[in-house]
Design a protein around this motif. Structure first.
Motif, short mmCIF file in Angstrom:
data_model
loop_
_atom_site.label_atom_id
_atom_site.label_comp_id
_atom_site.label_asym_id
_atom_site.label_seq_id
_atom_site.Cartn_x
_atom_site.Cartn_y
_atom_site.Cartn_z
N GLU A 1 0.83 -1.21 0.00
CA GLU A 1 0.00 0.00 0.00
C GLU A 1 0.86 1.26 0.00
O GLU A 1 0.50 2.26 -0.62
CB GLU A 1 -0.97 0.01 1.18
N ARG B 1 1.99 1.53 -3.64
CA ARG B 1 0.86 1.81 -4.52
C ARG B 1 0.37 3.25 -4.38
O ARG B 1 0.05 3.91 -5.35
CB ARG B 1 -0.31 0.85 -4.21
N SER B 2 0.35 3.75 -3.16
CA SER B 2 -0.19 5.09 -2.90
C SER B 2 0.78 6.23 -3.19
O SER B 2 0.39 7.39 -3.17
CB SER B 2 -0.62 5.18 -1.44
#
Length: 119
Positions: free
Chosen positions: A5, A8-9
């Motif tokens: 995450e 991805r972010s």
């Protein structure tokens, strides 16, 4: 899952920029592990199937591997497997649930948390 995450972010880029501007990073448990160089062995204490892809590299904010919860019976099976996987990659800092690794420039130390009782 946390490391996936973060990547991805776009957190990877944001945290590096923030730290370059004298920011401070603090992480507990998985948040501490991802600050290190590698996530080797983390799969033994995580659920990698919940991430769309596996990110094996840590954020490399520090040049060691981090293993938290070394004093927790609940985490001991994962700790033992992480210890073996992380040690194969270089230096490892093991932390109990009351310790923190403090890094400031080129120096680092393990600090014991102060305990307080509130009534």
């Amino acid at each position: 899952c946390l490391r996936y995450e973060m990547q991805r972010s776009g957190f990877d880029d944001v945290i590096l920029e923030y730290l370059g501007e004298s920011g401070v990073y603090g992480g507990d448990s998985a948040g501490a592990i991802v600050a290190g160089r590698s996530l080797a062995g983390v799969e033994f204490g995580d659920e990698p199937a919940f991430a769309e892809s596996i990110v094996e590299q840590g954020l490399r904010l520090i040049d060691v591997g981090i293993i938290p919860h070394v004093d927790s019976a609940a985490f001991m099976p994962a700790v033992l497997q992480m210890r073996e996987a992380q040690s194969a990659q270089g230096e490892v800092v093991e932390l109990t649930d009351t310790q923190a690794l403090i890094v400031n420039g080129g120096s680092r130390r393990v600090a014991e948390a102060l305990s307080a009782t509130f009534e």
